[in-house]
Write an enzyme that holds these catalytic residues in place. Structure first.
Site, PDB file in Angstrom:
ATOM      1  N   MET A  38       2.254   6.480   5.218  1.00 53.25           N
ATOM      2  CA  MET A  38       1.243   5.794   6.021  1.00 53.25           C
ATOM      3  C   MET A  38       0.407   4.917   5.099  1.00 53.25           C
ATOM      4  O   MET A  38       0.198   5.259   3.937  1.00 53.25           O
ATOM      5  CB  MET A  38       0.324   6.808   6.701  1.00 53.25           C
ATOM      6  CG  MET A  38       1.028   7.832   7.577  1.00 53.25           C
ATOM      7  SD  MET A  38       1.787   9.173   6.628  1.00 53.25           S
ATOM      8  CE  MET A  38       0.342  10.022   6.011  1.00 53.25           C
ATOM      9  N   GLY A  46       0.784  -1.214   0.000  1.00 56.96           N
ATOM     10  CA  GLY A  46       0.000   0.000   0.000  1.00 56.96           C
ATOM     11  C   GLY A  46       0.821   1.270   0.000  1.00 56.96           C
ATOM     12  O   GLY A  46       1.989   1.305  -0.397  1.00 56.96           O
ATOM     13  N   CYS A  47       0.201   2.342   0.498  1.00 52.15           N
ATOM     14  CA  CYS A  47       0.777   3.680   0.381  1.00 52.15           C
ATOM     15  C   CYS A  47       2.058   3.870   1.188  1.00 52.15           C
ATOM     16  O   CYS A  47       2.843   4.772   0.901  1.00 52.15           O
ATOM     17  CB  CYS A  47      -0.254   4.727   0.809  1.00 52.15           C
ATOM     18  SG  CYS A  47      -1.698   4.828  -0.275  1.00 52.15           S
ATOM     19  N   ASN A  48       2.268   3.062   2.204  1.00 50.27           N
ATOM     20  CA  ASN A  48       3.499   3.173   2.996  1.00 50.27           C
ATOM     21  C   ASN A  48       4.680   2.466   2.351  1.00 50.27           C
ATOM     22  O   ASN A  48       5.821   2.584   2.804  1.00 50.27           O
ATOM     23  CB  ASN A  48       3.292   2.598   4.391  1.00 50.27           C
ATOM     24  CG  ASN A  48       2.677   1.207   4.373  1.00 50.27           C
ATOM     25  OD1 ASN A  48       1.456   1.098   4.341  1.00 50.27           O
ATOM     26  ND2 ASN A  48       3.480   0.152   4.372  1.00 50.27           N
ATOM     27  N   ALA A  49       4.444   1.718   1.272  1.00 52.36           N
ATOM     28  CA  ALA A  49       5.429   0.767   0.745  1.00 52.36           C
ATOM     29  C   ALA A  49       6.715   1.412   0.249  1.00 52.36           C
ATOM     30  O   ALA A  49       7.759   0.751   0.207  1.00 52.36           O
ATOM     31  CB  ALA A  49       4.806  -0.061  -0.379  1.00 52.36           C
TER      32      ALA A  49
END
Length: 352
Positions: free
Chosen positions: A339, A137-140
């Site tokens: 995050m 996801g966006c934290n990756a």
């Protein structure tokens, strides 16, 4: 200690050619739900770059899961090539000089992954070390930057590249539900590439050292951001819980404290905040918890306004905007923060 610190040599980004205002998207697909229309027209996002299909005979987007996977592959190849070329050009390198390649994506599934496709088409060497990071996801982006940085430190003088490719328009459902409208109003398509090498500061450019990473997982909220299969639509969709911004905001100070403490730093010592463009409520929650200002995250705010949430590579878009501003000075500290699902907060500490 390492013989030479890992540094960011360059970054390159790319977006689809077509950009749509929020209003244009509403009109293109005849969205009538007044609540969804208000969500789209909120002032914090003005427009997004997207690979949008033409409406079908009913005036709505209608793409099968197979078509969406194909869109992801084609979009990642197009945007990936542009971002890679920009990052290489800015560091004075060729693709054949990259020794390690990491690709990150959560908006589509490929086997083999993007690294194999990039080696085949972009001129990377066939003996290049590779890593594909999927589904975080966006934290990756920071989850990937951590091992890429470790690889660079373990191989001083060799060059690594990380590429984040998110074709978020390849992961959606379309209906009249408010939850669907929230997700469909937020995300944009984009790709970002960053070049890393462990070397001494021998460049006339200010190349930041990557000092440290800190992570924080909130396991009791693991379903707050998650993919699901829709039997009704015959495709995957993304669920975003309404309390996500407040959960992330309430925990943001914990990884930041652990990030700064080993260096004797406090939040007031950080000159630059490079934050994921997760949405207005997420950014407001971070400002409240960390005591930072809108000016501190101005690059993220402007990115969200211009492009929406670009997923795993969004923090690199914000980093690029910081560099273009030209105000970074030797000795400055910067914090990168992403995050995403898990729920997860990832951080990295930079020093110029």
């Amino acid at each position: 200690m390492y013989s030479a610190p890992a540094r960011i040599l360059s970054v390159g980004t790319s977006l689809p050619q077509n950009r749509y205002t929020q209003k244009e998207i509403l009109e293109l697909f005849h969205v009538e739900n007044p609540i969804v229309r208000r969500i789209f027209q909120a002032s914090h996002i003005e427009g997004r770059h997207l690979y949008l299909p033409e409406p079908d005979e009913n005036g709505v987007p209608n793409e099968s899961q197979s078509q969406l996977l194909s869109k992801h592959r084609k979009g990642a190849m197009e945007l990936g090539r542009a971002a890679v070329e920009k990052a290489l050009d800015r560091s004075g390198l060729k693709a054949s000089e990259i020794d390690m390649l990491c690709c990150i994506s959560s908006s589509g599934f490929m086997l083999p992954g993007l690294t194999a496709m990039f080696v085949r088409h972009f001129g990377f060497r066939t003996d290049c070390h590779r890593m594909d990071l999927l589904g975080m996801g966006c934290n990756a982006g920071l989850n990937g930057l951590n091992p890429v940085t470790a690889w660079a430190r373990a191989n001083p003088g060799k060059t690594a590249m990380m590429v984040c490719c998110e074709i978020n328009s390849a992961l959606y459902v379309f209906d009249n539900k408010v939850g669907t409208g929230v997700v469909n109003s937020l995300f944009g398509d984009g790709c970002a590439a960053v070049v890393i090498r462990a070397q001494v500061q021998d460049s006339p450019l200010l190349l930041p050292e990557i000092l440290f990473f800190s992570s924080h997982l909130i396991p009791e909220t693991w379903r707050a951001m998650s993919y699901h299969w829709s039997e009704e639509h015959g495709k995957f969709y993304f669920n975003l819980d309404r309390d996500v911004p407040y959960v992330l905001g309430a925990h943001a100070d914990q990884p930041i404290a652990k990030l700064l403490a080993p260096f004797g730093l406090q939040i007031r010592d950080v000159s630059h905040w490079i934050v994921h463009s997760g949405g207005k409520k997420v950014l407001d929650a971070l400002k409240y918890t960390l005591g930072i200002t809108a000016h501190d995250i101005r690059h993220t705010v402007s990115l969200l306004r211009d492009c929406g949430n670009l997923g795993s590579g969004s923090f690199l878009f914000a980093y690029e905007r910081l560099l273009k501003e030209g105000k970074v000075k030797a000795g400055d500290y910067g914090v990168m923060m992403t995050m995403g699902p898990g729920s997860t907060i990832e951080t990295a500490l930079l020093k110029w």
